[in-house]
Motif scaffolding. Structure first.
Motif, PDB file in Angstrom:
ATOM      1  N   ASN A   1       2.430   9.516  -3.075  1.00 52.20           N
ATOM      2  CA  ASN A   1       1.446   8.599  -2.518  1.00 52.20           C
ATOM      3  C   ASN A   1       0.069   8.909  -3.099  1.00 52.20           C
ATOM      4  OD1 ASN A   1      -0.364   7.103  -0.892  1.00 52.20           O
ATOM      5  ND2 ASN A   1       0.994   7.243   0.872  1.00 52.20           N
ATOM      6  N   GLU A   2      -0.545   7.919  -3.739  1.00 55.47           N
ATOM      7  CA  GLU A   2      -1.862   8.090  -4.336  1.00 55.47           C
ATOM      8  C   GLU A   2      -2.931   7.285  -3.595  1.00 55.47           C
ATOM      9  OE1 GLU A   2      -1.537   7.104  -8.455  1.00 55.47           O
ATOM     10  OE2 GLU A   2       0.120   8.497  -8.825  1.00 55.47           O
ATOM     11  N   GLY A   3      -2.597   6.823  -2.393  1.00 59.14           N
ATOM     12  CA  GLY A   3      -3.555   6.059  -1.606  1.00 59.14           C
ATOM     13  C   GLY A   3      -4.763   6.879  -1.218  1.00 59.14           C
ATOM     14  N   ILE A   4      -5.912   6.231  -1.079  1.00 59.67           N
ATOM     15  CA  ILE A   4      -7.148   6.952  -0.777  1.00 59.67           C
ATOM     16  C   ILE A   4      -7.735   6.587   0.582  1.00 59.67           C
ATOM     17  CG2 ILE A   4      -7.712   7.247  -3.215  1.00 59.67           C
ATOM     18  CD1 ILE A   4      -9.760   4.991  -2.936  1.00 59.67           C
ATOM     19  N   LEU A   5      -7.101   5.658   1.324  1.00 61.10           N
ATOM     20  CA  LEU A   5      -7.619   5.235   2.623  1.00 61.10           C
ATOM     21  C   LEU A   5      -6.757   5.782   3.754  1.00 61.10           C
ATOM     22  CD1 LEU A   5      -8.316   1.491   1.780  1.00 61.10           C
ATOM     23  CD2 LEU A   5     -10.059   3.231   2.164  1.00 61.10           C
ATOM     24  N   ASN A   6      -7.397   6.141   4.869  1.00 62.11           N
ATOM     25  CA  ASN A   6      -6.647   6.465   6.074  1.00 62.11           C
ATOM     26  C   ASN A   6      -7.123   5.570   7.213  1.00 62.11           C
ATOM     27  OD1 ASN A   6      -9.049   7.557   7.082  1.00 62.11           O
ATOM     28  ND2 ASN A   6      -8.403   9.680   6.824  1.00 62.11           N
ATOM     29  N   ILE A   7      -6.595   5.787   8.414  1.00 64.22           N
ATOM     30  CA  ILE A   7      -6.895   4.861   9.509  1.00 64.22           C
ATOM     31  C   ILE A   7      -8.336   5.005   9.992  1.00 64.22           C
ATOM     32  CG2 ILE A   7      -6.184   6.358  11.412  1.00 64.22           C
ATOM     33  CD1 ILE A   7      -5.528   2.542  10.989  1.00 64.22           C
ATOM     34  N   VAL A   8      -8.920   6.199   9.896  1.00 64.22           N
ATOM     35  CA  VAL A   8     -10.321   6.361  10.273  1.00 64.22           C
ATOM     36  C   VAL A   8     -11.206   5.534   9.335  1.00 64.22           C
ATOM     37  CG1 VAL A   8     -12.220   7.988  10.596  1.00 64.22           C
ATOM     38  CG2 VAL A   8      -9.903   8.642  11.256  1.00 64.22           C
ATOM     39  N   ASP A   9     -10.899   5.600   8.033  1.00 61.76           N
ATOM     40  CA  ASP A   9     -11.633   4.775   7.067  1.00 61.76           C
ATOM     41  C   ASP A   9     -11.562   3.300   7.451  1.00 61.76           C
ATOM     42  OD1 ASP A   9     -12.167   7.016   5.406  1.00 61.76           O
ATOM     43  OD2 ASP A   9     -10.265   6.748   4.357  1.00 61.76           O
TER      44      ASP A   9
ATOM     45  N   GLU B   1       2.429   3.639   5.417  1.00 66.28           N
ATOM     46  CA  GLU B   1       2.383   3.884   3.984  1.00 66.28           C
ATOM     47  C   GLU B   1       3.429   3.044   3.261  1.00 66.28           C
ATOM     48  OE1 GLU B   1       2.962   8.047   3.432  1.00 66.28           O
ATOM     49  OE2 GLU B   1       0.929   8.583   4.086  1.00 66.28           O
ATOM     50  N   SER B   2       3.107   2.647   2.046  1.00 69.33           N
ATOM     51  CA  SER B   2       4.060   1.964   1.176  1.00 69.33           C
ATOM     52  C   SER B   2       5.015   2.998   0.573  1.00 69.33           C
ATOM     53  CB  SER B   2       3.317   1.228   0.066  1.00 69.33           C
ATOM     54  OG  SER B   2       4.198   0.768  -0.942  1.00 69.33           O
ATOM     55  N   SER B   3       6.154   2.536   0.103  1.00 68.82           N
ATOM     56  CA  SER B   3       7.068   3.422  -0.629  1.00 68.82           C
ATOM     57  C   SER B   3       6.583   3.643  -2.061  1.00 68.82           C
ATOM     58  CB  SER B   3       8.479   2.819  -0.654  1.00 68.82           C
ATOM     59  OG  SER B   3       8.496   1.597  -1.383  1.00 68.82           O
ATOM     60  N   GLN B   4       5.590   2.841  -2.475  1.00 68.44           N
ATOM     61  CA  GLN B   4       5.057   2.927  -3.830  1.00 68.44           C
ATOM     62  C   GLN B   4       3.803   3.812  -3.872  1.00 68.44           C
ATOM     63  OE1 GLN B   4       7.034   1.478  -6.265  1.00 68.44           O
ATOM     64  NE2 GLN B   4       8.265   1.286  -4.397  1.00 68.44           N
ATOM     65  N   PRO B   5       3.397   4.279  -5.042  1.00 69.21           N
ATOM     66  CA  PRO B   5       2.231   5.170  -5.118  1.00 69.21           C
ATOM     67  C   PRO B   5       0.953   4.573  -4.537  1.00 69.21           C
ATOM     68  CG  PRO B   5       3.467   5.246  -7.173  1.00 69.21           C
ATOM     69  CD  PRO B   5       4.064   4.141  -6.360  1.00 69.21           C
TER      70      PRO B   5
END
Length: 389
Positions: free
Chosen positions: A124-132, A182-186
């Protein structure tokens, strides 16, 4: 903003009461739509039972701002492009409410893990979380529906990396349940949103609640483009054998904690706000049995502000699950159940998980009365009073 009482804020749209400061692991939320409330206001509630910010439990005013061209905004794992203007809002760890009376209320959920066949070895290369997302939506949106689309677009574009989550997203007229994982993709996210019909209530208590999605009703349901395709690729959904798409059955992981940690609070909120609902307090499996609807109609104009507050303070008093009676209450009849010691851990079973919890860092009720769409000036709250000597 005028001060209503020590530790309580009021603008006709926000009220906050403080319940403690120990780190916890779960949150409770519910919404009351305008036709369900006695005064015609819309209410949304949230208890933060988990540390999500450096200063959880502290209400902070974030001012509106005009940003320079090509500015960026810091997020949990990087930066994203900043918009020209951001709106004023209050945060208590997660975002709370902005100057346009757009409010959010967070509750952590759980989801099925993506199988290796769908995820592979990708990271996972995501940069956002739920607080964001809970703060960015208040910075950039003036309505609930706009906010849903803003969060969904950003999560899909920059990637979401966090627990499965829910936000109740409300404005002066509408309320939505927003679920994301989360997605299954990066890079990416899977999300869905359901509108809460006027005259209904809805509760999210650490488990997904959106059930069958009506793909022919875009006014009531919004979702990411990859929602169905990722579910099929993971083997979570088989269109030939399951023509309906139940979001919770497809993606839900059963909720956070033991069997009744999710559903019992949902049942209690519904039974207090809609006493004629007659829903069961027990179930075999929250995800599979679908014991409670995502939204529930109530008798028109019956939910008043005091009932909303009383519900957020509830610990099952007057029911067979009451935490202030019998062995649960102990000799002092207190509903507070502290973490068990070594001996108590040897005993099988657990105390009920109530709505009101000693370890909650902050609990608030946002009230949004019907009024014009013009922005409202917010101000920082006064500090809570010192403890009695």
């Amino acid at each position: 903003m005028k001060t209503v009482a020590p530790g309580i804020l009021g603008l006709g749209m926000l009220a906050v009461f403080f319940l403690g400061s120990e780190k916890a692991q779960a949150c409770t939320t519910f919404v009351v739509t305008r036709k369900a409330s006695k005064c015609g206001s819309l209410f949304v509630t949230h208890s933060n039972d988990w540390g999500s910010d450096p200063y959880p439990g502290t209400i902070t005013l974030i001012p509106s701002e005009i940003h320079r061209a090509n500015a960026t905004r810091a997020v949990s794992r990087g930066t994203i492009p900043q918009v020209r203007k951001t709106y004023q809002y209050l945060t208590g760890g997660y975002g709370a409410v902005n100057e346009y009376s757009l409010g959010v209320a967070e509750s952590t959920c759980s989801n099925k893990p993506w199988p290796a066949s769908a995820k592979g070895s990708s990271k996972n290369e995501g940069i956002l979380n739920i607080v964001d997302l809970s703060k960015i939506v208040l910075e950039r949106s003036t309505s609930a529906r706009e906010g849903i689309l803003t969060m969904g677009e950003l999560a899909e574009k920059y990637g979401y990396q966090d627990n499965a989550e829910s936000l109740l997203v409300t404005d002066k007229n509408e309320a939505y349940i927003f679920h994301i994982l989360e997605s299954s993709q990066p890079i990416g996210a899977v999300w869905a949103a359901q509108k809460v019909p006027d005259g209904h209530i809805a509760a999210v208590t650490n488990g997904f609640t959106i059930r069958e999605i009506d793909f022919q009703d875009p006014s009531s349901f919004l979702f990411s483009e990859n929602m169905v395709s990722e579910a099929i690729a993971a083997g979570f959904y088989h269109p030939s054998s399951s023509p309906s798409f139940d979001f919770t059955k497809v993606f839900g992981g059963g909720g956070s904690g033991p069997q009744y940690a999710v559903g019992r609070r949902m049942w209690r909120i519904y039974s207090l706000l809609s006493p004629l609902s007659d829903l069961p307090s027990i179930y075999e499996d929250y995800v599979a049995a679908s014991p409670y609807p995502a939204t529930l109609p109530v008798q028109p104009s019956t939910v008043n502000k005091s009932l909303v507050f009383r519900t957020m303070r509830d610990f099952y008093a007057g029911t067979k699950y009451a935490l202030n009676q019998g062995m649960a209450g102990g000799y002092a009849g207190t509903p507070t159940r502290w973490s068990p010691g070594p001996g108590e851990q040897e005993v099988h079973g657990r105390w009920e998980r109530p709505i009101s919890l000693y370890r909650s860092q902050i609990s608030f009720v946002i009230e949004m009365p019907p009024r014009s769409s013009s922005p409202t000036e917010l101000s920082s709250p006064p500090p809570p009073p010192p403890p009695s000597p």
